[in-house]
Design a protein around this motif. Structure first.
Motif, PDB file in Angstrom:
ATOM      1  N   GLY A   1     -60.585  14.996  13.669  1.00  0.00           N
ATOM      2  CA  GLY A   1     -60.809  14.993  15.111  1.00  0.00           C
ATOM      3  C   GLY A   1     -60.492  13.625  15.671  1.00  0.00           C
ATOM      4  O   GLY A   1     -60.364  12.652  14.924  1.00  0.00           O
ATOM      5  N   MET A   2     -60.391  13.536  16.979  1.00  0.00           N
ATOM      6  CA  MET A   2     -60.049  12.262  17.612  1.00  0.00           C
ATOM      7  C   MET A   2     -61.199  11.260  17.552  1.00  0.00           C
ATOM      8  O   MET A   2     -61.048  10.180  17.031  1.00  0.00           O
ATOM      9  CB  MET A   2     -59.624  12.483  19.068  1.00  0.00           C
ATOM     10  N   HIS A   3     -62.324  11.605  18.109  1.00  0.00           N
ATOM     11  CA  HIS A   3     -63.469  10.687  18.147  1.00  0.00           C
ATOM     12  C   HIS A   3     -64.600  11.157  17.247  1.00  0.00           C
ATOM     13  O   HIS A   3     -65.308  10.348  16.668  1.00  0.00           O
ATOM     14  CB  HIS A   3     -63.967  10.499  19.578  1.00  0.00           C
ATOM     15  N   THR A   4     -64.777  12.458  17.177  1.00  0.00           N
ATOM     16  CA  THR A   4     -65.777  13.063  16.296  1.00  0.00           C
ATOM     17  C   THR A   4     -65.100  14.227  15.575  1.00  0.00           C
ATOM     18  O   THR A   4     -63.962  14.576  15.893  1.00  0.00           O
ATOM     19  CB  THR A   4     -67.001  13.583  17.081  1.00  0.00           C
ATOM     20  N   ILE A   5     -65.796  14.817  14.622  1.00  0.00           N
ATOM     21  CA  ILE A   5     -65.221  15.965  13.921  1.00  0.00           C
ATOM     22  C   ILE A   5     -65.060  17.110  14.914  1.00  0.00           C
ATOM     23  O   ILE A   5     -66.001  17.485  15.608  1.00  0.00           O
ATOM     24  CB  ILE A   5     -66.102  16.386  12.728  1.00  0.00           C
ATOM     25  N   ASP A   6     -63.852  17.630  14.988  1.00  0.00           N
ATOM     26  CA  ASP A   6     -63.552  18.741  15.889  1.00  0.00           C
ATOM     27  C   ASP A   6     -64.399  19.951  15.487  1.00  0.00           C
ATOM     28  O   ASP A   6     -64.558  20.230  14.296  1.00  0.00           O
ATOM     29  CB  ASP A   6     -62.061  19.081  15.790  1.00  0.00           C
ATOM     30  N   PRO A   7     -64.954  20.676  16.459  1.00  0.00           N
ATOM     31  CA  PRO A   7     -65.797  21.835  16.137  1.00  0.00           C
ATOM     32  C   PRO A   7     -65.123  22.858  15.221  1.00  0.00           C
ATOM     33  O   PRO A   7     -65.799  23.518  14.425  1.00  0.00           O
ATOM     34  CB  PRO A   7     -66.108  22.447  17.506  1.00  0.00           C
ATOM     35  N   SER A   8     -63.799  22.978  15.274  1.00  0.00           N
ATOM     36  CA  SER A   8     -63.118  23.948  14.409  1.00  0.00           C
ATOM     37  C   SER A   8     -63.166  23.537  12.940  1.00  0.00           C
ATOM     38  O   SER A   8     -63.019  24.371  12.053  1.00  0.00           O
ATOM     39  CB  SER A   8     -61.660  24.127  14.858  1.00  0.00           C
ATOM     40  N   TYR A   9     -63.382  22.244  12.652  1.00  0.00           N
ATOM     41  CA  TYR A   9     -63.450  21.776  11.269  1.00  0.00           C
ATOM     42  C   TYR A   9     -64.873  21.771  10.706  1.00  0.00           C
ATOM     43  O   TYR A   9     -65.061  21.708   9.498  1.00  0.00           O
ATOM     44  CB  TYR A   9     -62.880  20.358  11.139  1.00  0.00           C
ATOM     45  N   MET A  10     -65.871  21.815  11.559  1.00  0.00           N
ATOM     46  CA  MET A  10     -67.262  21.698  11.086  1.00  0.00           C
ATOM     47  C   MET A  10     -67.626  22.725  10.017  1.00  0.00           C
ATOM     48  O   MET A  10     -68.210  22.361   8.998  1.00  0.00           O
ATOM     49  CB  MET A  10     -68.225  21.738  12.258  1.00  0.00           C
ATOM     50  N   PRO A  11     -67.280  24.004  10.172  1.00  0.00           N
ATOM     51  CA  PRO A  11     -67.640  24.951   9.112  1.00  0.00           C
ATOM     52  C   PRO A  11     -66.810  24.777   7.841  1.00  0.00           C
ATOM     53  O   PRO A  11     -67.092  25.403   6.820  1.00  0.00           O
ATOM     54  CB  PRO A  11     -67.392  26.323   9.747  1.00  0.00           C
ATOM     55  N   LYS A  12     -65.807  23.921   7.866  1.00  0.00           N
ATOM     56  CA  LYS A  12     -64.937  23.719   6.702  1.00  0.00           C
ATOM     57  C   LYS A  12     -65.386  22.545   5.844  1.00  0.00           C
ATOM     58  O   LYS A  12     -64.894  22.373   4.727  1.00  0.00           O
ATOM     59  CB  LYS A  12     -63.500  23.529   7.172  1.00  0.00           C
ATOM     60  N   VAL A  13     -66.328  21.749   6.319  1.00  0.00           N
ATOM     61  CA  VAL A  13     -66.794  20.576   5.576  1.00  0.00           C
ATOM     62  C   VAL A  13     -67.747  20.977   4.451  1.00  0.00           C
ATOM     63  O   VAL A  13     -67.586  20.543   3.303  1.00  0.00           O
ATOM     64  CB  VAL A  13     -67.463  19.557   6.525  1.00  0.00           C
ATOM     65  N   SER A  14     -68.733  21.807   4.731  1.00  0.00           N
ATOM     66  CA  SER A  14     -69.731  22.198   3.721  1.00  0.00           C
ATOM     67  C   SER A  14     -69.112  22.817   2.470  1.00  0.00           C
ATOM     68  O   SER A  14     -69.516  22.466   1.358  1.00  0.00           O
ATOM     69  CB  SER A  14     -70.762  23.152   4.313  1.00  0.00           C
ATOM     70  N   PRO A  15     -68.153  23.739   2.596  1.00  0.00           N
ATOM     71  CA  PRO A  15     -67.560  24.303   1.378  1.00  0.00           C
ATOM     72  C   PRO A  15     -66.855  23.257   0.509  1.00  0.00           C
ATOM     73  O   PRO A  15     -66.866  23.366  -0.714  1.00  0.00           O
ATOM     74  CB  PRO A  15     -66.560  25.335   1.907  1.00  0.00           C
ATOM     75  N   ILE A  16     -66.279  22.236   1.114  1.00  0.00           N
ATOM     76  CA  ILE A  16     -65.637  21.174   0.332  1.00  0.00           C
ATOM     77  C   ILE A  16     -66.692  20.428  -0.481  1.00  0.00           C
ATOM     78  O   ILE A  16     -66.490  20.105  -1.649  1.00  0.00           O
ATOM     79  CB  ILE A  16     -64.847  20.215   1.235  1.00  0.00           C
ATOM     80  N   LEU A  17     -67.849  20.178   0.129  1.00  0.00           N
ATOM     81  CA  LEU A  17     -68.926  19.496  -0.584  1.00  0.00           C
ATOM     82  C   LEU A  17     -69.488  20.355  -1.713  1.00  0.00           C
ATOM     83  O   LEU A  17     -70.103  19.835  -2.642  1.00  0.00           O
ATOM     84  CB  LEU A  17     -70.038  19.103   0.386  1.00  0.00           C
ATOM     85  N   GLY A  18     -69.274  21.667  -1.653  1.00  0.00           N
ATOM     86  CA  GLY A  18     -69.759  22.568  -2.678  1.00  0.00           C
ATOM     87  C   GLY A  18     -68.864  22.675  -3.900  1.00  0.00           C
ATOM     88  O   GLY A  18     -69.249  23.260  -4.910  1.00  0.00           O
ATOM     89  N   ILE A  19     -67.674  22.116  -3.839  1.00  0.00           N
ATOM     90  CA  ILE A  19     -66.770  22.129  -4.994  1.00  0.00           C
ATOM     91  C   ILE A  19     -67.395  21.256  -6.085  1.00  0.00           C
ATOM     92  O   ILE A  19     -67.848  20.145  -5.804  1.00  0.00           O
ATOM     93  CB  ILE A  19     -65.366  21.614  -4.586  1.00  0.00           C
ATOM     94  N   PRO A  20     -67.429  21.722  -7.330  1.00  0.00           N
ATOM     95  CA  PRO A  20     -68.099  20.962  -8.397  1.00  0.00           C
ATOM     96  C   PRO A  20     -67.601  19.523  -8.564  1.00  0.00           C
ATOM     97  O   PRO A  20     -68.378  18.642  -8.926  1.00  0.00           O
ATOM     98  CB  PRO A  20     -67.813  21.781  -9.664  1.00  0.00           C
ATOM     99  N   GLN A  21     -66.348  19.256  -8.281  1.00  0.00           N
ATOM    100  CA  GLN A  21     -65.800  17.912  -8.446  1.00  0.00           C
ATOM    101  C   GLN A  21     -66.081  16.998  -7.254  1.00  0.00           C
ATOM    102  O   GLN A  21     -65.749  15.820  -7.282  1.00  0.00           O
ATOM    103  CB  GLN A  21     -64.270  17.979  -8.667  1.00  0.00           C
ATOM    104  N   SER A  22     -66.713  17.515  -6.208  1.00  0.00           N
ATOM    105  CA  SER A  22     -66.939  16.731  -4.990  1.00  0.00           C
ATOM    106  C   SER A  22     -67.931  15.599  -5.207  1.00  0.00           C
ATOM    107  O   SER A  22     -68.987  15.781  -5.819  1.00  0.00           O
ATOM    108  CB  SER A  22     -67.443  17.631  -3.867  1.00  0.00           C
TER     109      SER A  22
END
Length: 160
Positions: free
Chosen positions: A16-37
């Motif tokens: 996002g430009m200044h903050t995380i764009d709302p369309s990306y917010m639901p995509k952050v948690s699954p990345i943190l759930g990857i075992p290698q994260s």
């Protein structure tokens, strides 16, 4: 790809430009759930944090600026040391307030874990619909620059 040993990957992304764009917010948690994260680093101007998880719309973080004294295991072996290893409260920030520039971290102990990470990120990208937070390609993108070490004995490259 990996000949031996482990690798830590840091993937800087702009969500996002200044903050995380709302369309990306639901995509952050699954990345943190990857075992290698390992989580991601980010925050807001003049305040960086190490984010390790999300809970609802909150991102949970550790503050790298809050140093704690070193613990001596030999000094007092009978005293419980868990208080030295844990925070008294969890720090959190609304994900919508996190700056759009973050860097995700991943740890792969071997080539199998690197392959699993790539497959996991590809699955998340396919499930994301629209734009994924992180994309993994089988080959270099058309027009991508490649940095070669001419003096190295092997043929490893770094995509830029």
């Amino acid at each position: 790809m990996l000949q031996e040993g482990a690798v830590v990957l840091l993937m800087p992304v702009r969500l996002g430009m200044h903050t995380i764009d709302p369309s990306y917010m639901p995509k952050v948690s699954p990345i943190l759930g990857i075992p290698q994260s390992l989580g991601f680093v980010g925050g807001h101007p003049n305040s960086a944090h190490y984010f390790v998880a999300t809970q609802g719309s909150q991102a949970l973080y550790l503050d790298p600026h809050a140093a704690r004294p070193a613990v001596s295991l030999a000094a007092c072996p009978t005293q419980p040391l868990h208080a030295s290893w844990h925070c008294r409260r969890v720090s959190s920030m609304a994900l919508q307030d996190v700056d759009g520039s973050v860097a995700f971290g991943f740890y792969c102990a071997d080539e199998g874990e690197l392959d699993a990470l790539c497959q996991g990120l590809q699955q998340l990208a396919a499930a994301a619909g629209g734009y994924a937070a992180i994309n993994v390609a089988e080959d270099k993108a058309q027009g991508a620059a490649v940095a070669w070490d001419e003096e190295a004995d092997d043929d490893e490259a770094c995509l830029i």
